[in-house]
Design a protein around this motif. Structure first.
Motif, mmCIF file in Angstrom:
data_model
loop_
_atom_site.group_PDB
_atom_site.id
_atom_site.type_symbol
_atom_site.label_atom_id
_atom_site.label_comp_id
_atom_site.label_asym_id
_atom_site.label_seq_id
_atom_site.Cartn_x
_atom_site.Cartn_y
_atom_site.Cartn_z
ATOM 1 N N VAL A 58 0.809 -1.216 0.000
ATOM 2 C CA VAL A 58 0.000 0.000 0.000
ATOM 3 C C VAL A 58 0.847 1.273 0.000
ATOM 4 O O VAL A 58 0.471 2.266 -0.599
ATOM 5 N N PHE A 59 1.997 1.269 0.617
ATOM 6 C CA PHE A 59 2.782 2.472 0.861
ATOM 7 C C PHE A 59 2.999 3.320 -0.397
ATOM 8 O O PHE A 59 3.475 2.828 -1.416
ATOM 9 N N GLY A 60 2.610 4.584 -0.317
ATOM 10 C CA GLY A 60 2.850 5.530 -1.388
ATOM 11 C C GLY A 60 1.915 5.438 -2.583
ATOM 12 O O GLY A 60 2.016 6.242 -3.500
ATOM 13 N N ARG A 61 1.006 4.497 -2.586
ATOM 14 C CA ARG A 61 0.115 4.359 -3.746
ATOM 15 C C ARG A 61 -0.983 5.412 -3.685
ATOM 16 O O ARG A 61 -1.542 5.686 -2.634
ATOM 17 N N THR A 62 -1.293 5.977 -4.837
ATOM 18 C CA THR A 62 -2.335 7.006 -4.904
ATOM 19 C C THR A 62 -3.548 6.543 -5.707
ATOM 20 O O THR A 62 -4.452 7.331 -5.967
ATOM 21 N N ASP A 63 -3.576 5.277 -6.089
ATOM 22 C CA ASP A 63 -4.697 4.751 -6.871
ATOM 23 C C ASP A 63 -5.682 3.953 -6.023
ATOM 24 O O ASP A 63 -6.648 3.420 -6.541
ATOM 25 N N LEU A 64 -5.442 3.897 -4.713
ATOM 26 C CA LEU A 64 -6.292 3.087 -3.838
ATOM 27 C C LEU A 64 -7.310 3.954 -3.106
ATOM 28 O O LEU A 64 -7.095 5.133 -2.865
ATOM 29 N N ARG A 65 -8.412 3.335 -2.744
ATOM 30 C CA ARG A 65 -9.486 4.013 -2.024
ATOM 31 C C ARG A 65 -9.662 3.369 -0.652
ATOM 32 O O ARG A 65 -9.086 2.340 -0.377
ATOM 33 N N LYS A 66 -10.530 3.966 0.153
ATOM 34 C CA LYS A 66 -10.873 3.394 1.456
ATOM 35 C C LYS A 66 -12.317 2.892 1.413
ATOM 36 O O LYS A 66 -13.168 3.461 0.722
ATOM 37 N N SER A 67 -12.563 1.858 2.193
ATOM 38 C CA SER A 67 -13.942 1.435 2.400
ATOM 39 C C SER A 67 -14.669 2.605 3.047
ATOM 40 O O SER A 67 -14.134 3.271 3.943
ATOM 41 N N HIS A 68 -15.880 2.876 2.628
ATOM 42 C CA HIS A 68 -16.624 3.991 3.225
ATOM 43 C C HIS A 68 -16.962 3.711 4.688
ATOM 44 O O HIS A 68 -17.197 4.641 5.457
ATOM 45 N N PHE A 69 -16.944 2.469 5.095
ATOM 46 C CA PHE A 69 -17.196 2.145 6.501
ATOM 47 C C PHE A 69 -16.149 2.780 7.415
ATOM 48 O O PHE A 69 -16.402 3.004 8.587
ATOM 49 N N VAL A 70 -14.973 3.090 6.903
ATOM 50 C CA VAL A 70 -13.907 3.712 7.695
ATOM 51 C C VAL A 70 -14.271 5.151 8.047
ATOM 52 O O VAL A 70 -13.984 5.612 9.149
ATOM 53 N N ASP A 71 -14.903 5.882 7.122
ATOM 54 C CA ASP A 71 -15.158 7.310 7.288
ATOM 55 C C ASP A 71 -16.577 7.677 7.723
ATOM 56 O O ASP A 71 -16.785 8.729 8.303
ATOM 57 N N CYS A 72 -17.541 6.864 7.396
ATOM 58 C CA CYS A 72 -18.939 7.233 7.632
ATOM 59 C C CYS A 72 -19.265 7.248 9.128
ATOM 60 O O CYS A 72 -19.040 6.255 9.822
ATOM 61 N N PRO A 73 -19.800 8.357 9.624
ATOM 62 C CA PRO A 73 -20.141 8.428 11.043
ATOM 63 C C PRO A 73 -21.282 7.481 11.428
ATOM 64 O O PRO A 73 -21.455 7.169 12.608
ATOM 65 N N GLU A 74 -22.031 7.002 10.472
ATOM 66 C CA GLU A 74 -23.155 6.088 10.730
ATOM 67 C C GLU A 74 -22.863 4.664 10.265
ATOM 68 O O GLU A 74 -23.784 3.876 10.053
ATOM 69 N N ALA A 75 -21.606 4.311 10.099
ATOM 70 C CA ALA A 75 -21.235 3.004 9.545
ATOM 71 C C ALA A 75 -21.840 1.832 10.319
ATOM 72 O O ALA A 75 -22.313 0.869 9.724
ATOM 73 N N ALA A 76 -21.843 1.912 11.627
ATOM 74 C CA ALA A 76 -22.346 0.790 12.438
ATOM 75 C C ALA A 76 -23.811 0.496 12.128
ATOM 76 O O ALA A 76 -24.252 -0.656 12.200
ATOM 77 N N GLN A 77 -24.561 1.520 11.778
ATOM 78 C CA GLN A 77 -25.987 1.350 11.455
ATOM 79 C C GLN A 77 -26.189 0.482 10.217
ATOM 80 O O GLN A 77 -27.176 -0.229 10.104
ATOM 81 N N TRP A 78 -25.251 0.509 9.286
ATOM 82 C CA TRP A 78 -25.404 -0.178 8.013
ATOM 83 C C TRP A 78 -24.666 -1.508 7.923
ATOM 84 O O TRP A 78 -24.941 -2.307 7.032
ATOM 85 N N ARG A 79 -23.730 -1.753 8.799
ATOM 86 C CA ARG A 79 -22.925 -2.980 8.720
ATOM 87 C C ARG A 79 -23.773 -4.205 9.002
ATOM 88 O O ARG A 79 -24.576 -4.209 9.918
ATOM 89 N N ARG A 80 -23.540 -5.242 8.232
ATOM 90 C CA ARG A 80 -24.209 -6.534 8.474
ATOM 91 C C ARG A 80 -23.169 -7.515 8.970
ATOM 92 O O ARG A 80 -22.059 -7.540 8.496
ATOM 93 N N ARG A 81 -23.537 -8.328 9.882
ATOM 94 C CA ARG A 81 -22.621 -9.346 10.422
ATOM 95 C C ARG A 81 -22.984 -10.705 9.869
ATOM 96 O O ARG A 81 -24.034 -11.061 9.597
#
Length: 81
Positions: A58-81
């Protein structure tokens, strides 16, 4: 600008891209690539697929994205187990 279709997150209104994981689960991914991301979007069998890149690649790569679950303040509401 994202090269894949985006839509607004229903909780925080951030732009996300919907992809499928290698295990067949739907995953929201932040629309823009960023340092610190570990998700590569690729087309597999005609399907936009989110592939998690190992930390050592991963180091230094600029073509990668993050899962939106990392940033979304409401992520726990949408996650399925």
């Amino acid at each position: 600008m994202a090269e894949h279709p985006t839509e607004a997150c229903r909780s925080c209104k951030a732009e996300v891209i919907w992809a499928v994981t290698e295990r067949g689960k739907t995953m929201p991914v932040n629309a823009e690539p960023e340092l610190g991301g570990n998700v590569k979007l690729t087309e597999l069998y005609g399907q936009l697929t989110a592939v998690v890149v190992p930390a050592k690649r991963v180091f230094g790569r600029t073509d990668l994205r993050k899962s939106h679950f990392v940033d979304c303040p409401e992520a726990a509401q949408w996650r399925r187990r």
